[in-house]
Design a protein around this motif. Structure first.
Motif, short mmCIF file in Angstrom:
data_model
loop_
_atom_site.label_atom_id
_atom_site.label_comp_id
_atom_site.label_asym_id
_atom_site.label_seq_id
_atom_site.Cartn_x
_atom_site.Cartn_y
_atom_site.Cartn_z
N ASN A 150 -7.26 -3.84 43.97
CA ASN A 150 -6.21 -5.35 43.71
C ASN A 150 -4.52 -4.92 43.40
OD1 ASN A 150 -8.42 -7.22 43.11
ND2 ASN A 150 -9.44 -5.96 42.06
N PHE A 151 -4.15 -4.19 43.10
CA PHE A 151 -2.64 -3.71 43.25
C PHE A 151 -2.33 -2.62 44.25
CE2 PHE A 151 -4.17 -4.96 39.38
CZ PHE A 151 -3.04 -5.77 38.73
N PRO A 152 -2.36 -3.44 45.79
CA PRO A 152 -1.83 -1.96 46.84
C PRO A 152 -1.07 -1.57 46.75
CG PRO A 152 -2.35 -4.60 47.11
CD PRO A 152 -2.31 -4.33 46.12
N ASN A 153 0.09 -2.94 46.18
CA ASN A 153 1.49 -1.92 46.90
C ASN A 153 2.36 -0.91 45.18
OD1 ASN A 153 3.96 -2.03 47.62
ND2 ASN A 153 5.07 -4.20 47.25
N TRP A 154 2.28 0.15 45.63
CA TRP A 154 2.76 1.37 44.71
C TRP A 154 3.74 1.68 44.84
CZ3 TRP A 154 -2.33 4.20 43.34
CH2 TRP A 154 -3.46 4.28 43.09
N ALA A 155 4.56 2.10 44.40
CA ALA A 155 6.11 2.58 44.93
C ALA A 155 5.86 4.29 45.09
CB ALA A 155 7.25 2.51 43.04
N GLU A 156 6.59 4.32 46.00
CA GLU A 156 6.64 6.37 45.92
C GLU A 156 6.38 7.04 45.53
OE1 GLU A 156 8.35 9.07 49.50
OE2 GLU A 156 8.93 6.86 49.93
N ASP A 157 6.88 6.38 44.52
CA ASP A 157 7.38 7.52 43.09
C ASP A 157 7.01 7.21 42.43
OD1 ASP A 157 8.95 5.44 42.43
OD2 ASP A 157 10.32 7.13 40.73
#
Length: 392
Positions: free
Chosen positions: A92-99
């Motif tokens: 549902n929240f696929p776009n994670w920051a790299e850090d």
């Protein structure tokens, strides 16, 4: 023309998720939590998945910078439940920051190697253990189920699973706790060499066993003088060990401050998911239905709100100052102007002048704002109270 309020709305970058189950109810706890036995855990996790789906449909997420899973005790989930839950978050929240900072609260008595491996594989990279004290008699006296051996074993298991950004909670002002006992706990905590420590004073909250005992004058709490000594001691010990006190109750090695909690202290938006969870999006607050079964039933049909309301601008301004001053770097005038389109000094001039004159606040010239003095840290509640109801 300067933007006022939150007209330039962006999607929240922080997610709070509530797992309301725990092995037993601690004597001081007034959080929305329920003893695990006979609870419909998978029904709850499916309802939570549905709430996430409905939430991101209504307010699509941008890049997620922090996720925090609290409770209850999230680590009472077994490895299969944990895997389902973490897959649901990622779906549902696929776009994670790299850090990304992905924190999960844990009880030292509920973290075996298999579960920690599932957590690590599912993206968790920071674990906060509720230790509270390093004396077993104090732990049993506050209703904790773990002992100090569990603490060391759990931390070792976490490190073996590849989790090295670890925090523990300690408490002071506990029944029958002395200044010397806190000093011992702080020593044992510092020997662990962790990246982060949260150290809170006991608050006797309504609807807890401790409140019932307090009302009957049967709760042997330390004196106010001893509690003040405890707070001063832990601040001194943490500073001497190289930890920065970046918030009234939180200490970290440089670069390991809790970025998720700083979202709250900066009065920024965050999703709030799960039974009894609070969220703040586009200057609207909500609180979810608290009970497990009522939450499950509601979430399968629609967003499971108990209440939701817009926060008036005046109240948001007060929140910005009161919550922001909890951080020892304080608040920036430029941030206030960017968020509200008016001057901090014009809005709260009288209150700021009074706190500056009393030596509880000082100007932070490097950041262009205000922060608590050393005296102000100790008497922070007096400072925060000065801004309550000024505009509302």
């Amino acid at each position: 023309m300067p933007a006022t309020g939150r007209e330039n709305h962006t999607a929240p970058k922080a997610v709070y998720i509530h797992i309301p189950f725990c092995t037993n109810k601690c004597f001081y706890c007034d959080f929305n939590s329920y003893v695990l036995k006979d609870q419909p855990v998978m029904d709850y996790l499916r309802a939570l998945d549905r709430e996430m789906e409905l939430t991101v449909r209504e307010t699509p997420p941008g890049e997620i910078k922090t996720i925090f899973v609290g409770g209850g005790t999230p680590t009472v989930l077994n490895p299969q439940e944990m895997e389902f839950f973490l897959n649901s978050v990622k779906k549902n929240f696929p776009n994670w920051a790299e850090d990304i900072e992905f924190t999960m609260e844990a009880n030292p008595g509920t973290t075996d190697r298999d579960k920690l491996a599932v957590m690590k594989a599912g993206g968790v990279n920071r674990v906060s253990f509720g230790v509270q004290a390093f004396q077993n008699e104090l732990l049993s006296g506050i209703g904790r189920i773990h002992n100090t051996d569990d603490v060391y074993r759990s931390l070792e298991n976490a490190r073996n699973a590849g989790l090295d950004n670890l925090s523990i909670d300690l408490m002071f002002g506990l029944p029958n706790q002395t200044v010397e006992m806190l000093d011992y706990s702080v020593s044992k905590a510092l020997e662990l060499g962790l990246t982060h420590y949260s150290i809170y004073s006991l608050k006797v909250e309504e609807n807890t066993l401790f409140h019932t005992l307090f009302q009957k004058n049967q709760l042997p709490l330390p004196s106010e003088e001893d509690e003040l000594k405890m707070y001063q001691l832990l601040m001194d010990r943490m500073q001497a060990a190289g930890y920065k006190q970046y918030e009234i109750s939180n200490f970290a090695k440089p670069g390991f401050e809790s970025r998720h909690n700083m979202t709250y202290w900066r009065n920024e938006d965050y999703y709030g998911l799960g039974a009894g969870a609070h969220g703040y999006v586009n200057r609207r607050r909500h609180m979810n239905i608290k009970g497990v079964n009522p939450y499950v039933e509601a979430a399968m049909q629609k967003l499971p709100r108990l209440e939701q309301f817009s926060v008036p601008e005046a109240e948001a301004m007060e929140d910005f100052v009161m919550v922001g001053l909890r951080m020892l770097d304080g608040i920036r005038s430029a941030d206030f102007a960017a968020q509200f389109g008016v001057s901090l000094e014009e809005t709260f001039g009288r209150e700021l002048h009074k706190m500056l004159s009393s030596g509880l606040l000082e100007e932070h010239e490097d950041r262009g704002g205000y922060r608590l003095t050393g005296k102000g840290v100790v008497f922070g509640n007096e400072v925060f109270a000065e801004f309550i109801g000024v505009l509302t």
